[in-house]
Write an enzyme that holds these catalytic residues in place. Structure first.
Site, short mmCIF file in Angstrom:
data_model
loop_
_atom_site.label_atom_id
_atom_site.label_comp_id
_atom_site.label_asym_id
_atom_site.label_seq_id
_atom_site.Cartn_x
_atom_site.Cartn_y
_atom_site.Cartn_z
N SER A 1 0.78 -1.41 -0.04
CA SER A 1 0.04 -0.32 -0.38
C SER A 1 0.78 1.03 -0.15
O SER A 1 1.75 1.09 0.47
CB SER A 1 -0.57 -0.04 1.09
N TYR B 1 -0.97 -1.19 10.26
CA TYR B 1 -1.36 -1.81 9.12
C TYR B 1 -0.32 -0.80 8.14
O TYR B 1 0.30 -1.69 7.89
CB TYR B 1 -2.93 -0.76 8.39
N LYS C 1 2.70 -3.85 6.49
CA LYS C 1 3.08 -3.87 5.18
C LYS C 1 4.16 -3.72 5.01
O LYS C 1 4.85 -4.51 4.67
CB LYS C 1 2.05 -3.05 4.38
P1 NAD Z 1 -10.84 -7.17 1.39
O1 NAD Z 1 -11.09 -7.12 2.99
O2 NAD Z 1 -11.83 -6.77 0.58
O3 NAD Z 1 -10.38 -8.34 0.59
C1 NAD Z 1 -9.45 -9.22 0.81
C2 NAD Z 1 -9.58 -10.46 1.39
O4 NAD Z 1 -9.10 -11.39 2.55
C3 NAD Z 1 -11.13 -11.15 1.63
O5 NAD Z 1 -12.14 -11.94 1.15
C4 NAD Z 1 -11.03 -11.77 3.06
O6 NAD Z 1 -12.24 -12.67 3.41
C5 NAD Z 1 -9.85 -12.31 3.18
N1 NAD Z 1 -9.13 -13.20 3.66
C6 NAD Z 1 -9.29 -12.42 4.94
N2 NAD Z 1 -7.91 -12.62 6.30
C7 NAD Z 1 -7.84 -13.89 5.54
C8 NAD Z 1 -7.19 -15.22 5.88
N3 NAD Z 1 -6.77 -15.19 6.83
N4 NAD Z 1 -7.40 -16.50 4.84
C9 NAD Z 1 -7.96 -16.82 4.09
N5 NAD Z 1 -8.54 -15.22 3.26
C10 NAD Z 1 -8.31 -14.27 4.08
O7 NAD Z 1 -9.62 -5.90 0.86
P2 NAD Z 1 -9.23 -5.17 -0.47
O8 NAD Z 1 -9.98 -4.19 -0.42
O9 NAD Z 1 -9.20 -6.20 -1.36
O10 NAD Z 1 -7.23 -5.81 -0.60
C11 NAD Z 1 -6.75 -6.22 -0.41
C12 NAD Z 1 -5.49 -6.38 -0.75
O11 NAD Z 1 -4.97 -5.26 -0.86
C13 NAD Z 1 -5.15 -6.34 1.76
O12 NAD Z 1 -4.16 -6.88 1.60
C14 NAD Z 1 -5.09 -4.84 2.13
O13 NAD Z 1 -4.41 -4.76 2.46
C15 NAD Z 1 -4.16 -4.33 0.58
N6 NAD Z 1 -4.31 -3.02 0.10
C16 NAD Z 1 -5.91 -2.78 -0.05
C17 NAD Z 1 -6.62 -1.50 -0.35
C18 NAD Z 1 -7.22 -0.87 -0.83
O14 NAD Z 1 -8.00 0.14 -0.40
N7 NAD Z 1 -8.50 -1.41 -0.64
C19 NAD Z 1 -5.24 -0.18 -0.44
C20 NAD Z 1 -4.13 -0.89 -0.65
C21 NAD Z 1 -3.39 -2.12 -0.25
C1 UD1 Z 2 -7.03 5.47 3.56
C2 UD1 Z 2 -5.65 4.82 4.90
C3 UD1 Z 2 -4.41 4.67 4.15
C4 UD1 Z 2 -5.01 2.87 3.28
C5 UD1 Z 2 -6.40 3.57 1.91
C6 UD1 Z 2 -7.08 2.80 0.95
C7 UD1 Z 2 -5.32 6.38 7.09
C8 UD1 Z 2 -5.03 7.98 7.40
N1 UD1 Z 2 -4.95 5.38 5.33
O1 UD1 Z 2 -6.19 6.11 3.04
O2 UD1 Z 2 -3.57 4.09 4.75
O3 UD1 Z 2 -4.03 2.20 2.66
O4 UD1 Z 2 -7.84 4.08 2.94
O5 UD1 Z 2 -7.90 1.70 2.28
O6 UD1 Z 2 -7.20 5.98 7.53
N2 UD1 Z 2 -12.08 11.26 3.72
C9 UD1 Z 2 -13.33 12.52 3.82
N3 UD1 Z 2 -14.48 11.63 4.64
C10 UD1 Z 2 -14.68 10.63 4.34
C11 UD1 Z 2 -13.46 9.93 4.13
C12 UD1 Z 2 -12.51 10.16 3.45
O7 UD1 Z 2 -13.75 13.78 3.88
O8 UD1 Z 2 -15.60 9.95 4.99
C13 UD1 Z 2 -10.73 12.07 2.84
C14 UD1 Z 2 -9.47 11.81 3.51
O9 UD1 Z 2 -9.73 13.32 4.68
C15 UD1 Z 2 -9.17 11.95 2.37
C16 UD1 Z 2 -9.81 11.47 1.35
O10 UD1 Z 2 -11.10 11.44 1.45
O11 UD1 Z 2 -8.44 13.28 2.40
C17 UD1 Z 2 -9.22 9.74 0.86
O12 UD1 Z 2 -10.02 9.17 2.47
P1 UD1 Z 2 -9.73 7.71 2.32
O13 UD1 Z 2 -10.68 7.02 1.12
O14 UD1 Z 2 -10.35 6.90 3.73
O15 UD1 Z 2 -8.18 6.92 1.74
P2 UD1 Z 2 -7.17 7.65 2.88
O16 UD1 Z 2 -7.25 8.19 3.94
O17 UD1 Z 2 -6.04 7.90 0.65
#
Ligand code: NAD
Ligand code: UD1
Length: 338
Positions: free
Chosen positions: A124, A148, A152
């Protein structure tokens, strides 16, 4: 070519399974459904015409993983499984480290025992913490600000040490910026449980009438309109980035780390306007205090991903909003109650 996809029923995993199938790969999902719904598997089938094999199991269960690994010949694994809530990582750090760090370690040992040495890992942009340099290049300092982000960064370190010690591994670390939107069919999308933490799902739920108004966390940042600026990337672009990274990692030893973002920043107010324009609904909001831990601006330098894996995001903000809205309208309560 079979690919093990941990967390493949989740938000990014399900979209990546679609992209993998469309690129000719055969994903096999290992997911414990702790944050996803089995219906996502049927929806992948509805989009692609292929139902991926899926196993309800925990990545930290070596017996279950051994069984899956022994019954297939996998070319690589894509590892999504883990927890991602920043707030919960602060209140329950042990759970986050167990799921993300111990879980990944156990999976790596299972992969190694099964002879799989090609891996794509979900990292991330949060590993950069409050980076000063914009856009953020991959060689910016890794300085997470919450458990978190540390989880990572710790797994990234483990992978670097593994690649250095065992040269037959090929590892791609992907640092996602802000994945949003949904598949254009509206069959799969983001389905947060409870009150959404992130901006896009919150805005969608306000537009559809599930929540009254959005709270905009601060309008006094050093940004053009004072609200936070982020690099939103369409989840299908992100999914296609995994296919590009997989192809690179299948052909090269060692570890590479790349950003997956667009290189463009958008403010909270710009997102609200874009969402109102595509949905035709109004998104009422109020300005509140800054959210603790937030940074003003964060967007990617996408040059290395272009050079290393030939990846460039194609979809614009209008498509992100349109597809998020289509998913929200077709599935007002997500996958549940259907
Ligand atoms: P998500 O929660 O939708 O998907 C994660 C999946 O992993 C789920 O289906 C959950 O059931 C499964 N899971 C969790 N723990 C498990 C375990 N111990 N064994 C087997 N399955 C398990 O999340 P996502 O948004 O799809 O994110 C996927 C990955 O990307 C995560 O590692 C997350 O940290 C990373 N990531 C997500 C974002 C984001 O904004 N969504 C941003 C940066 C990184
Ligand atoms: C957040 C996480 C980041 C994670 C990412 C994706 C924090 C500090 N960071 O990022 O670690 O990888 O989500 O899951 O939590 N905002 C509002 N109102 C809301 C929600 C968000 O104004 O109800 C604003 C936030 O202040 C930010 C932007 O929208 O400026 C995006 O927020 P968000 O979607 O939560 O993502 P990040 O903060 O970038």
């Amino acid at each position: 070519m079979k690919i093990l996809v941990t967390g493949g029923a989740g938000y990014i995993g399900s979209h990546t399974c679609v992209a993998l199938i469309q690129a000719g790969f055969t994903p096999v999902i290992a997911d414990n459904f702790s944050n996803s719904h089995p219906l996502a598997i049927s929806r992948i089938e509805a989009i692609t015409g292929t139902r991926p094999e899926s196993h309800n199991c925990d990545i930290a269960d070596p017996d279950a993983m051994r069984e899956i690994l022994q019954s297939h010949k996998f070319a690589a694994a894509i590892h999504f499984a883990g927890v991602k809530a920043v707030g919960r990582s602060v209140s329950e750090p042990l759970e986050t480290y167990r799921e993300n760090v111990a879980g990944s370690l156990s999976l790596l040992q299972s992969l190694k025992a099964g002879g799989i040495t090609r891996l794509i890992f979900s990292s991330s942009a949060t590993v950069y913490g409050g980076a000063e340099q914009m856009p953020i290049p991959e060689n910016a300092q890794v300085q997470p600000t919450n458990p978190y982000g540390h989880s990572k960064a710790m797994v990234e370190q483990i992978l670097q040490d593994l690649a250095a010690a065992e040269p037959d591994w090929g590892i791609g670390v992907l640092r996602y910026f802000n994945p949003v939107g949904a598949h254009k069919s509206g069959e799969i999308g983001e389905d947060p449980q409870g009150i959404p933490d992130n901006l896009f799902p919150y805005v969608s739920q306000v537009a559809v009438g599930r929540r009254e108004k959005l709270q905009v966390f601060g309008d006094d940042y050093e940004t053009p309109d004072g609200t936070g600026v982020r690099d939103y990337i369409h989840v299908m672009d992100l999914a296609e980035g995994h296919v590009a990274a997989l192809k690179t990692c299948l052909q090269s030893d060692g570890l590479f780390a790349v950003n997956l973002g667009t290189g463009q920043g958008s403010s909270v107010l710009e997102i609200i306007k874009a969402f109102e324009a595509t949905s035709g609904r109004s998104v009422p909001y109020e300005i509140t205090d800054r959210r603790p831990g937030d940074v003003g601006t964060s967007y990617a330098d996408p040059a290395k991903a272009r050079e290393m894996i030939g990846f460039e995001a194609k979809r614009d903000l209008t498509q992100m909003c349109r597809d998020a809205w289509n998913w929200q309208q077709r599935n007002p309560t997500g996958y549940s109650n259907q």
